[in-house]
Design a protein around this motif. Structure first.
Motif, PDB file in Angstrom:
ATOM      1  N   SER A   1     -29.663  75.145  40.688  1.00  0.00           N
ATOM      2  CA  SER A   1     -30.976  75.769  40.538  1.00  0.00           C
ATOM      3  C   SER A   1     -32.026  75.241  41.509  1.00  0.00           C
ATOM      4  CB  SER A   1     -31.473  75.593  39.097  1.00  0.00           C
ATOM      5  OG  SER A   1     -30.616  76.252  38.186  1.00  0.00           O
ATOM      6  N   VAL A   2     -31.810  74.064  42.094  1.00  0.00           N
ATOM      7  CA  VAL A   2     -32.783  73.516  43.042  1.00  0.00           C
ATOM      8  C   VAL A   2     -32.534  74.179  44.395  1.00  0.00           C
ATOM      9  CG1 VAL A   2     -33.700  71.442  44.135  1.00  0.00           C
ATOM     10  CG2 VAL A   2     -32.899  71.354  41.762  1.00  0.00           C
ATOM     11  N   GLN A   3     -33.372  75.174  44.708  1.00  0.00           N
ATOM     12  CA  GLN A   3     -33.180  76.018  45.882  1.00  0.00           C
ATOM     13  C   GLN A   3     -34.491  76.217  46.620  1.00  0.00           C
ATOM     14  OE1 GLN A   3     -31.541  79.780  44.629  1.00  0.00           O
ATOM     15  NE2 GLN A   3     -29.907  78.852  43.412  1.00  0.00           N
ATOM     16  N   ARG A   4     -34.385  76.483  47.908  1.00  0.00           N
ATOM     17  CA  ARG A   4     -35.524  76.973  48.675  1.00  0.00           C
ATOM     18  C   ARG A   4     -35.065  78.208  49.443  1.00  0.00           C
ATOM     19  NH1 ARG A   4     -32.422  76.483  52.661  1.00  0.00           N
ATOM     20  NH2 ARG A   4     -32.503  74.831  54.226  1.00  0.00           N
ATOM     21  N   ARG A   5     -35.867  79.257  49.387  1.00  0.00           N
ATOM     22  CA  ARG A   5     -35.556  80.536  50.035  1.00  0.00           C
ATOM     23  C   ARG A   5     -34.179  81.046  49.614  1.00  0.00           C
ATOM     24  NH1 ARG A   5     -37.279  77.892  54.997  1.00  0.00           N
ATOM     25  NH2 ARG A   5     -35.162  78.188  55.767  1.00  0.00           N
ATOM     26  N   PHE A   6     -33.887  80.941  48.320  1.00  0.00           N
ATOM     27  CA  PHE A   6     -32.632  81.413  47.737  1.00  0.00           C
ATOM     28  C   PHE A   6     -31.424  80.639  48.245  1.00  0.00           C
ATOM     29  CE2 PHE A   6     -35.318  85.304  47.499  1.00  0.00           C
ATOM     30  CZ  PHE A   6     -35.335  85.441  46.115  1.00  0.00           C
ATOM     31  N   GLN A   7     -31.641  79.492  48.883  1.00  0.00           N
ATOM     32  CA  GLN A   7     -30.528  78.683  49.346  1.00  0.00           C
ATOM     33  C   GLN A   7     -30.580  77.311  48.680  1.00  0.00           C
ATOM     34  OE1 GLN A   7     -31.062  79.114  53.688  1.00  0.00           O
ATOM     35  NE2 GLN A   7     -29.232  80.380  53.666  1.00  0.00           N
ATOM     36  N   LYS A   8     -29.422  76.779  48.361  1.00  0.00           N
ATOM     37  CA  LYS A   8     -29.310  75.588  47.536  1.00  0.00           C
ATOM     38  C   LYS A   8     -29.646  74.319  48.326  1.00  0.00           C
ATOM     39  CE  LYS A   8     -25.560  78.130  45.400  1.00  0.00           C
ATOM     40  NZ  LYS A   8     -24.088  78.331  45.409  1.00  0.00           N
ATOM     41  N   ILE A   9     -30.242  73.373  47.604  1.00  0.00           N
ATOM     42  CA  ILE A   9     -30.552  72.068  48.191  1.00  0.00           C
ATOM     43  C   ILE A   9     -29.795  70.957  47.456  1.00  0.00           C
ATOM     44  CG2 ILE A   9     -32.363  70.434  48.835  1.00  0.00           C
ATOM     45  CD1 ILE A   9     -34.373  72.701  48.509  1.00  0.00           C
ATOM     46  N   VAL A  10     -29.780  71.050  46.124  1.00  0.00           N
ATOM     47  CA  VAL A  10     -29.146  70.031  45.281  1.00  0.00           C
ATOM     48  C   VAL A  10     -28.227  70.744  44.293  1.00  0.00           C
ATOM     49  CG1 VAL A  10     -29.507  68.145  43.645  1.00  0.00           C
ATOM     50  CG2 VAL A  10     -31.173  68.540  45.484  1.00  0.00           C
ATOM     51  N   GLU A  11     -27.015  70.213  44.121  1.00  0.00           N
ATOM     52  CA  GLU A  11     -26.074  70.766  43.141  1.00  0.00           C
ATOM     53  C   GLU A  11     -25.504  69.614  42.319  1.00  0.00           C
ATOM     54  OE1 GLU A  11     -25.759  72.969  47.127  1.00  0.00           O
ATOM     55  OE2 GLU A  11     -25.101  70.952  46.526  1.00  0.00           O
ATOM     56  N   GLU A  12     -25.139  69.916  41.077  1.00  0.00           N
ATOM     57  CA  GLU A  12     -24.576  68.860  40.242  1.00  0.00           C
ATOM     58  C   GLU A  12     -23.620  69.424  39.201  1.00  0.00           C
ATOM     59  OE1 GLU A  12     -27.246  66.977  37.285  1.00  0.00           O
ATOM     60  OE2 GLU A  12     -28.824  68.226  38.154  1.00  0.00           O
ATOM     61  N   SER A  13     -22.807  68.544  38.659  1.00  0.00           N
ATOM     62  CA  SER A  13     -21.906  68.880  37.569  1.00  0.00           C
ATOM     63  C   SER A  13     -21.741  67.649  36.689  1.00  0.00           C
ATOM     64  CB  SER A  13     -20.529  69.302  38.111  1.00  0.00           C
ATOM     65  OG  SER A  13     -19.677  69.714  37.066  1.00  0.00           O
ATOM     66  N   PRO A  14     -21.800  67.842  35.358  1.00  0.00           N
ATOM     67  CA  PRO A  14     -22.050  69.091  34.630  1.00  0.00           C
ATOM     68  C   PRO A  14     -23.518  69.503  34.696  1.00  0.00           C
ATOM     69  CG  PRO A  14     -21.878  67.266  33.098  1.00  0.00           C
ATOM     70  CD  PRO A  14     -21.556  66.702  34.454  1.00  0.00           C
ATOM     71  N   ALA A  15     -23.786  70.774  34.323  1.00  0.00           N
ATOM     72  CA  ALA A  15     -25.156  71.266  34.286  1.00  0.00           C
ATOM     73  C   ALA A  15     -25.889  70.596  33.129  1.00  0.00           C
ATOM     74  CB  ALA A  15     -25.166  72.780  34.097  1.00  0.00           C
ATOM     75  N   PRO A  16     -27.023  69.960  33.391  1.00  0.00           N
ATOM     76  CA  PRO A  16     -27.717  69.221  32.321  1.00  0.00           C
ATOM     77  C   PRO A  16     -28.266  70.147  31.239  1.00  0.00           C
ATOM     78  CG  PRO A  16     -29.058  69.304  34.309  1.00  0.00           C
ATOM     79  CD  PRO A  16     -27.718  69.848  34.687  1.00  0.00           C
TER      80      PRO A  16
END
Length: 461
Positions: free
Chosen positions: A230-245
């Motif tokens: 969900s952490v995105q700028r201009r519809f592009q991802k910056i940070v990804e994680e698992s599991p989703a909190p």
């Protein structure tokens, strides 16, 4: 399979070379004039120049790439992500030339690459989709105002052949519609050679959750759990994680079941990602798209499952992969990935190419991973995506992973060009992120605050 040509560059090309080497396979790199001294070229067993710097004249030239495969005796091609990775014609041409395609069946790429057709297939597989419109060809907009009213505002104008956040615009009111549609059609025609668009309902507070699937190609598939993007700028991802909190377990299970159902419906082969929008207020979820390739953020899944997705992808194409049962995939701990870009967050993330005069990231270890395709002294050019590296950490809990990530970011050094390292530090330190209270609009809403909170490294530009 003995020799793989990698139809890509940079970080993902280096990643594939490492996986192939671990399997005892040789590799062939291709490169543009701008990449003649690139790391992936030096890592491969052989390399072939394929044209000038612009991607259209090199990394998107399918004929030259396949000729390089024939020249060097490659019996397989791995497309990585981006460029030709979801190009049906390229996949079919490789197979027609007797070269193994390390990816899903071309028919799957074709079905999922047309975003509106993918919606229809998802519905047939029992996967919920957002309200949307019929497609509108370039310049043919008759009836679009009524279609927008039927879909409802706010909405997104989306290119049918788009991906990676390209060819997508938000529209909040009727008086913005035609300008947004025209601009999106022009961009889509230039980027994808297809100016067709459609309209889709926009969820105001949306979380971007995706499920990593792996299809055996025989109508069976498994999932490797979810990633929060969900952490995105201009519809592009910056940070990804698992599991989703904070995601309820019942919701995780329903989304995973839907993703597997779609993969099995397609008789999907290899790794793919089914992306969903989750309404942060109602926790309803809807199909967004399916990416028929390895994802940029695949290391997050590898860190929590112990899988090597790229090796599995190669082994499946080579006929040496043994199907696995869902019960055999047990996630452990938490992983978070940050994408380090040559861009200026204070200027709306404008790309910032230049000489990478200083580049020092933490040492690789079991709980800290760095994936990159550049070295200190390399130049980030204006021709391609400005990603410098991916920094991925693992912890026994999300709190432990967050601590490790903050330490890893603080220990990183980048110099010679503008970059988003301080912005990533501000994101990771923010109370909303640490509490898991983010959605796809969070960066835009908090951008000024995050930029103001960026630490200033010694010697920074």
């Amino acid at each position: 399979m003995k020799r793989i040509l990698i139809a890509n560059r940079g970080e993902i090309a280096c990643r594939i070379i490492r996986a192939a080497r671990a399997l005892g396979l040789q590799t062939v790199a291709v490169y543009s004039e701008a990449d003649a001294q690139a790391l992936h070229v030096q890592m491969a067993d052989a390399a072939e120049a394929i044209g000038p710097a612009p991607a259209a004249q090199s990394y998107l030239d399918a004929d030259r790439i396949l000729q390089a495969a024939r020249t060097h005796g490659a019996d397989a091609v791995h497309p990585g992500y981006g460029f030709l990775s979801e190009n049906t014609a390229f996949a079919r041409a490789a197979e027609a030339a007797g070269i193994s395609w390390i990816g899903p069946r071309p028919a799957s790429i074709e079905d999922m690459g047309d975003k509106q057709r993918a919606r229809a297939i998802a519905e047939a597989a029992g996967v919920p989709v957002l309200p949307g419109s019929r497609r509108f060809a370039l310049g043919a907009l008759e009836g679009i105002e009524q279609a927008a009213a039927d879909v409802g505002y706010p909405l997104l104008v989306k290119a049918t052949g788009g991906g990676g956040g390209i060819g997508m615009r938000r529209v909040d009111a009727p008086d913005q519609l035609l300008a947004a549609v025209g601009a999106t059609q022009q961009l889509a025609d230039k980027a994808f050679k297809d100016g067709t668009v459609y309209l889709e309902r926009l969820v105001p507070r949306a979380r971007h959750i995706e499920i990593q699937v792996f299809g055996h190609g025989d109508g069976t598939a498994v999932h490797l759990h979810e990633r929060e993007c969900s952490v995105q700028r201009r519809f592009q991802k910056i940070v990804e994680e698992s599991p989703a909190p904070g995601l309820p377990d019942a919701l995780r299970q329903r989304m995973a079941a839907a993703a597997v159902s779609l993969a099995e419906h397609q008789r999907y082969r290899g790794p793919g990602t089914v992306e969903f929008i989750v309404d942060a207020d109602t926790l309803d979820f809807f199909f967004l798209e399916m990416n028929t390739r390895i994802q940029v953020e695949h290391p997050v899944t590898e860190m929590v499952t112990g899988w090597d997705l790229v090796q599995a992808q190669i082994r499946l194409a080579a006929g040496s992969f043994t199907p696995v049962a869902q019960a055999d995939i047990v996630p452990r701990g938490a992983a978070i990935e940050c994408r380090l870009y040559a861009e200026n967050p204070a200027r709306n993330f404008m790309p910032s190419p230049g000489l990478l005069s200083r580049f020092a990231l933490p040492q690789q270890m079991a709980d800290v991973r760095v994936d990159t395709g550049v070295r200190e002294g390399d130049r980030i050019t204006p021709y391609y995506d400005p990603m410098i590296a991916k920094l991925i950490v693992w912890g026994e809990s999300r709190a432990a992973a967050l601590t490790r990530l903050a330490e890893a970011l603080a220990a990183s050094e980048v110099g010679g060009l503008r970059h988003n390292l301080p912005f990533l530090q501000a994101v990771v330190a923010h109370a909303d992120f640490r509490a898991g209270r983010v959605d796809t609009g969070w960066v835009q809403r908090q951008q000024a605050e995050l930029v103001a909170a960026m630490p200033t490294p010694e010697g920074a530009l």
